[in-house]
Design a protein around this motif. Structure first.
Motif, mmCIF file in Angstrom:
data_model
loop_
_atom_site.group_PDB
_atom_site.id
_atom_site.type_symbol
_atom_site.label_atom_id
_atom_site.label_comp_id
_atom_site.label_asym_id
_atom_site.label_seq_id
_atom_site.Cartn_x
_atom_site.Cartn_y
_atom_site.Cartn_z
ATOM 1 N N TYR A 137 -8.666 11.528 52.310
ATOM 2 C CA TYR A 137 -9.860 11.037 51.636
ATOM 3 C C TYR A 137 -9.485 9.807 50.824
ATOM 4 O O TYR A 137 -8.338 9.357 50.859
ATOM 5 C CB TYR A 137 -10.502 12.135 50.771
ATOM 6 C CG TYR A 137 -9.681 12.607 49.601
ATOM 7 C CD1 TYR A 137 -9.837 12.046 48.333
ATOM 8 C CD2 TYR A 137 -8.758 13.638 49.740
ATOM 9 C CE1 TYR A 137 -9.100 12.496 47.253
ATOM 10 C CE2 TYR A 137 -8.017 14.084 48.666
ATOM 11 C CZ TYR A 137 -8.195 13.508 47.424
ATOM 12 O OH TYR A 137 -7.464 13.945 46.353
ATOM 13 N N ASP B 2 -14.710 9.608 47.742
ATOM 14 C CA ASP B 2 -15.229 9.765 49.106
ATOM 15 C C ASP B 2 -14.359 10.804 49.809
ATOM 16 O O ASP B 2 -13.245 10.498 50.238
ATOM 17 C CB ASP B 2 -15.185 8.424 49.842
ATOM 18 C CG ASP B 2 -15.675 8.511 51.273
ATOM 19 O OD1 ASP B 2 -16.230 9.558 51.665
ATOM 20 O OD2 ASP B 2 -15.495 7.520 52.010
ATOM 21 N N GLU C 155 -14.989 12.390 52.621
ATOM 22 C CA GLU C 155 -15.061 12.339 54.087
ATOM 23 C C GLU C 155 -13.822 11.601 54.592
ATOM 24 O O GLU C 155 -13.473 10.548 54.062
ATOM 25 C CB GLU C 155 -16.306 11.583 54.537
ATOM 26 C CG GLU C 155 -17.603 12.264 54.169
ATOM 27 C CD GLU C 155 -17.923 13.444 55.055
ATOM 28 O OE1 GLU C 155 -17.630 13.394 56.264
ATOM 29 O OE2 GLU C 155 -18.472 14.426 54.522
ATOM 30 N N PRO D 211 -15.213 18.170 57.619
ATOM 31 C CA PRO D 211 -15.967 18.178 56.360
ATOM 32 C C PRO D 211 -16.937 19.350 56.221
ATOM 33 O O PRO D 211 -17.090 19.880 55.126
ATOM 34 C CB PRO D 211 -16.716 16.839 56.381
ATOM 35 C CG PRO D 211 -15.906 15.962 57.261
ATOM 36 C CD PRO D 211 -15.300 16.868 58.295
#
Length: 184
Positions: A107, A123, A125, A150
């Motif tokens: 990440y 973030d 993802e 995720p």
């Protein structure tokens, strides 16, 4: 191959308490995690190899082993080189290899660099940009781990992890860290 959500929840319950202890004593689950860390830290292995591969692959950046035993994963980060010309907003790329399940994640955390570092954005993802793509490829090949998708990472976990408690705790927290933005 990523274990099922049910198996990952079982793993999480093995290493994190399902009840809050008002005395804040080490639970049997946390004791198991502590003992596992003792074993993992004593054995040299793929994690050290991965850190060296990242340093060789990204010599223009700072690569750090930022592992702490308060979490359930090894951590590393790729930092932008700090120079007066490179002040401004930059991403730090983070890789986590769980010690309790055969999974990893990548990440990024955005900071503004100037006189001091200021947190801007998280973030979780896995980003499809460099250096994250190479970090992920090296984590898979060097450590024989699978990327935790995720949707599974965001699945609720009925355990207490660091500053997270149900119903806000996720498998990400239990398998990696509940402090993803707290980087050195």
């Amino acid at each position: 191959m990523v274990p099922s959500i049910e198996k990952l929840l079982e793993i999480a319950r093995t290493y994190w308490p399902s009840q809050e202890d008002p005395n804040q004593e080490l639970s049997p689950e946390e004791q198991r995690l502590h003992e596992l860390w003792q074993t993992k830290l004593e054995e040299p292995g793929a994690w050290d190899v991965l850190i060296e591969q990242l340093r060789t692959t990204f010599p223009e950046n700072g690569v750090g082993n930022i592992t702490t035993s308060r979490d359930a994963s090894f951590w590393c980060a790729i930092y932008p080189r700090r120079t007066p010309e490179r002040s401004g907003v930059h991403w730090v790329y983070v890789g986590c290899a769980s010690i309790i399940a055969p999974v990893y994640t990548v990440y990024r955390v955005q900071f503004e660099y100037g006189e001091r570092r200021i947190f801007r954005q998280l973030d979780l993802e896995p980003p499809a940009v460099e250096p994250a793509v190479t970090m992920a490829r090296l984590m898979e090949s060097t450590m024989d781990l699978s990327l935790l998708p995720p949707d599974i990472a965001n699945h609720p976990a009925p355990v207490f992890v660091g500053r997270k408690s149900p119903p806000k705790t996720t498998l990400f927290d239990a398998l990696f860290t509940s402090y993803p933005d707290n980087l050195p």
